[in-house]
Design a protein around this motif. Structure first.
Motif, short mmCIF file in Angstrom:
data_model
loop_
_atom_site.label_atom_id
_atom_site.label_comp_id
_atom_site.label_asym_id
_atom_site.label_seq_id
_atom_site.Cartn_x
_atom_site.Cartn_y
_atom_site.Cartn_z
N GLY A 86 0.70 -1.24 0.14
CA GLY A 86 -0.12 0.00 0.08
C GLY A 86 0.94 1.35 0.10
O GLY A 86 1.00 1.87 -0.77
N SER A 89 4.39 1.62 -2.08
CA SER A 89 4.39 1.71 -3.36
C SER A 89 4.86 3.10 -3.79
O SER A 89 5.11 3.58 -4.87
N ILE A 90 4.62 3.97 -2.80
CA ILE A 90 4.89 5.37 -3.34
C ILE A 90 6.47 5.73 -3.17
O ILE A 90 6.77 6.67 -3.15
N SER A 258 1.27 -0.25 -15.89
CA SER A 258 1.90 1.00 -15.00
C SER A 258 2.65 0.32 -13.67
O SER A 258 3.55 1.05 -13.39
N ASN A 265 10.60 -0.53 -9.60
CA ASN A 265 9.41 -0.14 -8.82
C ASN A 265 8.45 -1.00 -9.05
O ASN A 265 8.42 -1.84 -9.89
N PRO B 253 -3.96 7.03 -1.08
CA PRO B 253 -3.16 6.91 -2.26
C PRO B 253 -2.50 5.18 -2.11
O PRO B 253 -1.77 4.97 -3.08
N ALA B 254 -2.90 4.41 -1.22
CA ALA B 254 -2.39 2.79 -1.17
C ALA B 254 -2.47 2.18 -2.47
O ALA B 254 -3.34 2.44 -3.26
N LEU B 255 -1.30 1.86 -2.80
CA LEU B 255 -1.10 1.09 -3.94
C LEU B 255 -0.85 1.89 -5.36
O LEU B 255 -0.31 1.54 -6.28
N LEU B 256 -1.46 3.35 -5.34
CA LEU B 256 -1.24 3.80 -6.65
C LEU B 256 0.09 4.74 -6.68
O LEU B 256 0.30 4.81 -7.92
N GLY B 257 0.82 4.58 -5.78
CA GLY B 257 2.37 4.86 -6.12
C GLY B 257 2.94 4.24 -7.13
O GLY B 257 3.58 4.81 -7.73
N SER B 258 2.62 2.96 -7.40
CA SER B 258 3.24 2.14 -8.37
C SER B 258 2.86 2.72 -9.66
O SER B 258 3.67 2.52 -10.48
N MET B 259 1.83 3.51 -9.68
CA MET B 259 1.62 3.85 -11.18
C MET B 259 2.24 5.39 -11.36
O MET B 259 2.12 5.91 -12.51
N ILE B 261 5.52 6.39 -9.65
CA ILE B 261 6.55 6.58 -9.13
C ILE B 261 7.86 6.71 -10.16
O ILE B 261 8.96 7.19 -9.82
N SER B 262 7.75 6.11 -11.42
CA SER B 262 8.60 6.14 -12.29
C SER B 262 8.46 7.46 -13.05
O SER B 262 7.55 7.38 -14.06
N ASN B 265 6.94 6.73 -16.90
CA ASN B 265 5.99 5.68 -17.17
C ASN B 265 4.98 6.06 -16.25
O ASN B 265 4.77 6.71 -15.47
N GLY B 266 3.70 5.19 -16.50
CA GLY B 266 2.45 5.09 -15.78
C GLY B 266 1.82 6.64 -16.08
O GLY B 266 1.83 6.94 -17.18
N LEU B 267 1.17 7.23 -14.85
CA LEU B 267 0.51 8.20 -15.08
C LEU B 267 0.89 9.44 -14.07
O LEU B 267 1.64 8.84 -13.21
N PRO B 288 1.53 11.85 -0.21
CA PRO B 288 2.69 12.16 0.61
C PRO B 288 3.40 13.60 0.37
O PRO B 288 3.91 13.64 -1.02
N PHE B 294 8.27 10.28 1.83
CA PHE B 294 8.29 9.79 0.86
C PHE B 294 8.99 10.71 -0.08
O PHE B 294 9.59 11.68 0.43
#
Lengths: 370, 370
Positions: A86, A89-90, A258, A265, B253-259, B261-262, B265-267, B288, B294
Motif C-alpha cells: 500500500g 508503492s509510493i 503501469s 519500482n 493513495p495506497a498502491l497508487l504509488g506504483s503508477m 513513481i517512475s 512511465n505510468g500516469l 505524501p 516519501f
C-alpha cells in the motif's frame, strides 16, 4: 495471531540504506508509525512486519523478505494488497518481487475455479496449446463482430474473446453483441462438434458488472474476459468465487502495465501477471509476449509462466496467455519456450495472414500439432 | 460520434520514434490493430485516436495530445481508463501527463459531491487550512482507537480518519470500531460545539463495501476514507454518486504509488492524485508531501494541488491533503506553498509532540491561525 505470510522486496541502494529501508517497510506496511512509537507487547511482537531474510543481489540491489501476521489482512484481498505494498508503492527503488501466502490465506481465497485442467476439459482439448483470439476492431457492429466469432469458431479457435476495448459502446452494445456472438459460436460448434467458447468482456462499472455477467451467462458465454487493473483485483475474485457465475475467467492486463513497467519500482511481472491472478481467481492470464509490440523480456515472460504454474497451495496452474502482436511464424519458437500448457493469444496475425479466417485458424492449429 | 476528449502523453525518444509511438497509441488505445487493418469510414475517421498536437519538450522527450471519441468510453469510468492508458501502460517511456475531458464526460460522472466549499460547510470551518489525523497504530483495540478519536476531536482536529491499515481485522472489527469512534467524536463535539467528523476506512472486498458504508453512515460517520488503488476508481465513483451515501470521500493513495513513481512511465501525479480523483468523486486527495518520508518533489506536489483545484467543468475544487510524515514545524512553510485551501494530514507528529493529544491538536490549529 501466529500465522504469517511473506513478501520478498527488492530494494535499490547500498547495504546500509537498503537494510534501513527494509526496517521501515516493516512499519510502513503495518502500524505506520516510527519505531519509537510502536507499543510493546502484541503490536511490537506480532503486528509489525519482521525481516526474515536480507541479502545482496549485487552491490546496489538487495532482497528483503518480510513476514506479516495473516490477521493484519483481515482475510480481504483489498487489505492483503494494502499490507503487501500500500504505502511502500509510493517509494522509489522498492519492488515487490514475489509473495508467499500462508495456508490460511490460500484457503481463504478460492483461487482459480478451472485452471488449466478445468479449461482443457471444458474445451475438450486435453493436450497441446490452446488458441485464443480477439474480436475487433472497435467500431464494428454486433453483427459484424458475431460474424468474425462464427468464422473463428469454425476454424477451431478455442477461446474467442471480445477485444478488451469493447464494453457497452452505443455502436456495439453489450447485450446485443453477447447474444449474437454466443449464438454464432454455438452455430459453429454445432457444425464442427467442437467446444469453442465465446468470452465477452465484462469489465464494467462496479454497479453494473453483476448484471453484465448474469446476462452473459444466460446468453451462453462460455468464459468471461475481465481486466482487474480497471475493476480492481477483488472484483475478479468475487466473480471467481461466485457459484452462480461458474465460468472460466480470462484476465486482461489493461492498465496493469503501469505497475510493472519500471524495473525497480512497483510489482514484478511474476506477482502481477502470475501470483495475484491466481489468488484473484483467473484461469488464464493475458500478457504481452517478448518480441511483439511490447517490451517484456524473455526472462519476464518466463517468470510470468512460472507464477501461473508453480506450486501455490491447492490452486491449480493457470494458462499463461502470451499475446500482444505475436506472429504465426513464431509459434514453433514459442512452443519450445512455453511447452504445451500455454494459450496463445493471436489477434492481428490471424486476421492478416489471408482473407480466409477459417483457414487462418486451422493453419494455426496445425502449427501446434492439432 | 462527434464529441472528443484529449489525453496528453509524454513520450521518451528522438523525434521520429516519439512520433511513431504517438501514431501507434492512436491505434493501440482504440482498435488495437495495425494501420493497414483499420477499415475506412467511421472507424478510420472517428473511432481511432487523432494526434491533435505534437511537440518537443527536449531532444529526448516529446508531448503528444491525442483525441478520442467520447463514444469509445461507453460513458464508463472503467472504460475511460482503458481508453486513456489500458494497453499503452505496458509500454516503457510513455506517461499520461494530463487529461482534458469533454462536457459530456464531465456531466456523465457526478464528480465531487462536496468539494472544498461543501466540506468546509459541513465542518463549519469557512477559512484557513483544515487538520486531518489518523487513528493508529494497527493492533490497538476499538476502545483504544475510540479514545484517541475522542481526544483529537476535543483538540479540534477536523477530520479524524482510521489509519488506512484498519479495515475489519479480528483484533479491531469494523462495526465495533466505527460505532465507538463515531460516538466518541460526537461526545467531544457536544463539549466543544465543533463539527469534527470521523472518517472510517471503508476499503473492503467488492462484495462487502456497500454493507460497510451503510453501517458507517447509520453509526454516525461524517465522512468516509477509501483507497481507490485497492478497490478500483469506479468503486469510489459509485459511492460518490450514491444519494443514500451522501458523505464526503477522503481518498487514500495506497498502491497508487506504483503508477506514478517512475517519472517516464505510468500516469502523472496530477492525473492520479488530482484529475482522476475528481472524476471519481473524491472530496479530498491524500498524498505524501515533499520533504516527508516519501520522495515526491515540490513540483509534483504543486501539480497535484493544481489537479485538485484547477477548472474542470462544473466539478468543485477539492482539498489537496498532503501527509506522509509532515512535522508541525513545517506548517508555516506549507501554508505559504499551498495557501489556505488545503487539508494537512498529520499523524506521527501529532502523537509525538507531547503526551497531551488535545493540546497537540490545539497547538496545530494555532499554527494555521485557528
Amino acid at each position: 495471531m501466529q500465522e504469517r505470510f511473506t513478501v520478498e522486496y527488492h530494494i535499490v541502494g547500498d547495504e546500509n540504506s537498503a537494510l534501513e529501508q527494509a526496517k521501515i517497510i516493516r512499519l510502513e506496511q503495518t502500524v505506520e508509525v516510527s519505531d519509537e512509537l510502536v507499543p510493546p507487547g502484541l503490536i511490537r511482537d506480532q503486528v509489525i512486519g519482521q525481516i526474515e531474510h536480507f541479502a545482496a543481489l549485487n552491490s546496489q540491489l538487495f532482497t528483503a523478505t518480510i513476514s506479516y501476521a495473516v490477521d493484519t489482512t483481515a482475510l480481504e484481498l483489498t487489505q492483503l494488497l494494502n499490507v503487501i505494498f500500500g504505502n511502500t508503492s509510493i517509494k522509489a527503488g522498492i519492488r515487490v518481487h514475489r509473495i508467499d501466502l500462508s495456508p490460511t490465506l490460500l484457503r481463504n481465497f478460492g483461487g482459480p475455479r478451472f485452471g488449466i485442467a478445468g479449461l482443457r476439459k471444458q474445451l475438450n482439448v486435453l493436450e497441446k496449446p490452446l488458441l485464443c483470439t480477439a474480436l475487433k476492431p472497435m467500431g464494428k457492429t454486433p453483427e459484424q463482430i458475431a460474424e468474425l466469432a462464427y468464422l473463428f469458431a469454425l476454424g477451431g479457435v478455442d477461446v474467442i474473446k471480445d477485444d478488451h476495448g469493447l464494453t457497452n459502446q452505443s455502436f456495439c452494445q453489450f447485450e446485443q453483441r453477447v447474444t449474437l456472438c454466443a449464438q454464432a459460436v454455438q452455430r459453429a460448434n454445432d457444425k464442427t462438434g467442437k467446444n469453442c467458447v465465446y468470452a465477452p468482456h465484462v469489465t464494467a462499472p462496479s454497479t453494473e458488472i453483476k448484471a453484465r455477467v448474469t446476462y452473459a451467462k444466460q446468453a451462453g458465454a462460455g468464459a468471461l474476459l475481465i481486466a482487474p487493473g480497471l475493476t480492481g483485483f477483488d472484483t475478479m475474485r468475487a466473480l471467481a468465487e461466485d457459484e452462480q457465475v461458474n465460468l472460466p475467467l480470462i484476465s486482461h492486463p489493461a492498465l496493469l502495465g503501469s505497475m510493472v513497467i519500471s524495473p525497480h519500482n512497483g510489482l514484478s511481472h511474476r506477482v502481477i501477471f502470475g501470483q495475484l491472478q491466481r489468488v484473484a481467481g483467473a484461469d488464464a492470464s493475458i500478457y504481452p509476449n517478448y518480441g511483439g509490440r511490447f517490451g517484456f523480456s524473455q526472462a519476464e515472460c518466463q517468470s510470468i509462466a512460472q507464477g501461473c504454474q508453480e506450486s501455490m497451495g491447492n490452486y491449480p496452474a493457470i494458462f499463461p496467455t502470451p499475446g500482444g502482436g505475436m506472429e504465426l511464424a513464431r509459434v514453433p519458437e514459442l512452443l519450445q519456450f512455453y511447452g504445451d500448457d500455454v494459450m496463445f493469444l493471436i489477434g492481428g496475425s490471424l486476421y492478416s495472414r489471408s482473407p480466409d479466417l477459417v483457414e487462418n485458424a486451422q493453419y494455426f492449429l496445425s502449427l501446434v500439432g492439432r
